[in-house]
Write an enzyme that holds these catalytic residues in place. Structure first.
Site, PDB file in Angstrom:
ATOM      1  N   ASP A 293      11.622  12.275   8.539  1.00 41.91           N
ATOM      2  CA  ASP A 293      10.906  13.466   8.078  1.00 41.91           C
ATOM      3  C   ASP A 293      10.773  14.502   9.187  1.00 41.91           C
ATOM      4  OD1 ASP A 293       9.204  15.059   6.277  1.00 41.91           O
ATOM      5  OD2 ASP A 293       7.577  14.447   7.621  1.00 41.91           O
TER       6      ASP A 293
ATOM      7  N   CYS B 139       0.673  -8.662  -1.977  1.00 46.70           N
ATOM      8  CA  CYS B 139       0.165  -8.836  -0.620  1.00 46.70           C
ATOM      9  C   CYS B 139      -1.358  -8.829  -0.622  1.00 46.70           C
ATOM     10  CB  CYS B 139       0.671  -7.714   0.284  1.00 46.70           C
ATOM     11  SG  CYS B 139       2.401  -7.858   0.705  1.00 46.70           S
ATOM     12  N   HIS B 140      -1.931  -9.700   0.189  1.00 51.29           N
ATOM     13  CA  HIS B 140      -3.380  -9.775   0.322  1.00 51.29           C
ATOM     14  C   HIS B 140      -3.871  -8.684   1.281  1.00 51.29           C
ATOM     15  CE1 HIS B 140      -2.421 -13.824  -1.098  1.00 51.29           C
ATOM     16  NE2 HIS B 140      -3.671 -13.886  -1.526  1.00 51.29           N
TER      17      HIS B 140
ATOM     18  N   MET C  28       5.204  -8.973   5.806  1.00 52.41           N
ATOM     19  CA  MET C  28       5.311  -7.762   4.991  1.00 52.41           C
ATOM     20  C   MET C  28       4.685  -6.569   5.700  1.00 52.41           C
ATOM     21  SD  MET C  28       7.186  -8.832   2.671  1.00 52.41           S
ATOM     22  CE  MET C  28       7.304  -7.235   1.903  1.00 52.41           C
ATOM     23  N   GLU C  29       3.624  -6.815   6.437  1.00 50.35           N
ATOM     24  CA  GLU C  29       2.987  -5.736   7.188  1.00 50.35           C
ATOM     25  C   GLU C  29       3.913  -5.211   8.284  1.00 50.35           C
ATOM     26  OE1 GLU C  29      -0.045  -7.605   4.791  1.00 50.35           O
ATOM     27  OE2 GLU C  29       1.514  -8.473   6.053  1.00 50.35           O
TER      28      GLU C  29
END
Length: 158
Positions: free
Chosen positions: A129, A78-79, A114-115
């Site tokens: 969590d 990824c950039h 992807m982000e």
């Protein structure tokens, strides 16, 4: 020649050169469905649960935003991107489930799928969590790209 843009002629990994691409407005939305169970959701009031670690949804949203900005550090091909905006939304959809959506916007030479996927995953993991003291039966059930716009092709999934 391979179909994968991240593989070179010697069948080795490479980062795609986006130098010649045009800057366009791009966006992507990803969604996760997560099973929390009634035992956890019963604790929520006004669409929020405050635990010893803090407010669950607010903290998950901030974690997701941080993850979007760090995607290039986590996923090798990824950039690094200058993100224009991130919007993460978390909703209780029934007595057992929540949905998390993450929309990322940019004016750039490469997309932000992807982000968006990274943001929604980290938001879900943060919910896990923060709620695991109540129950560890939570399941991140489905993560998917809902839509992407801009660039070479637009995609809209259900």
């Amino acid at each position: 020649m391979t179909e994968f843009s991240h593989i070179n002629d010697k069948n080795q990994p490479k980062m795609v050169n986006v130098g010649e691409k045009k800057i366009t407005k791009r966006s992507a939305t990803a969604k996760a469905r997560m099973f929390l169970g009634n035992q956890i959701i019963a604790h929520f009031r006004n669409n929020e649960l405050v635990t010893k670690k803090g407010p669950v949804f607010q903290t998950a949203i901030i974690a997701g935003i941080q993850a979007v900005k760090k995607t290039a550090e986590l996923i090798p091909m990824c950039h690094p991107l200058l993100i224009d905006g991130v919007d993460i939304d978390i909703d209780i959809v029934d007595s057992d489930h929540i949905e998390i959506s993450c929309t990322v916007a940019i004016e750039g030479k490469t997309g932000v799928e992807m982000e968006a996927l990274t943001g929604v995953n980290i938001a879900a993991l943060t919910v896990y969590d923060m709620c695991k003291a109540i129950s560890q039966k939570m399941i991140i059930k489905e993560v998917k790209l809902i839509e992407k716009f801009g660039g070479k092709s637009d995609i809209k999934n259900d």
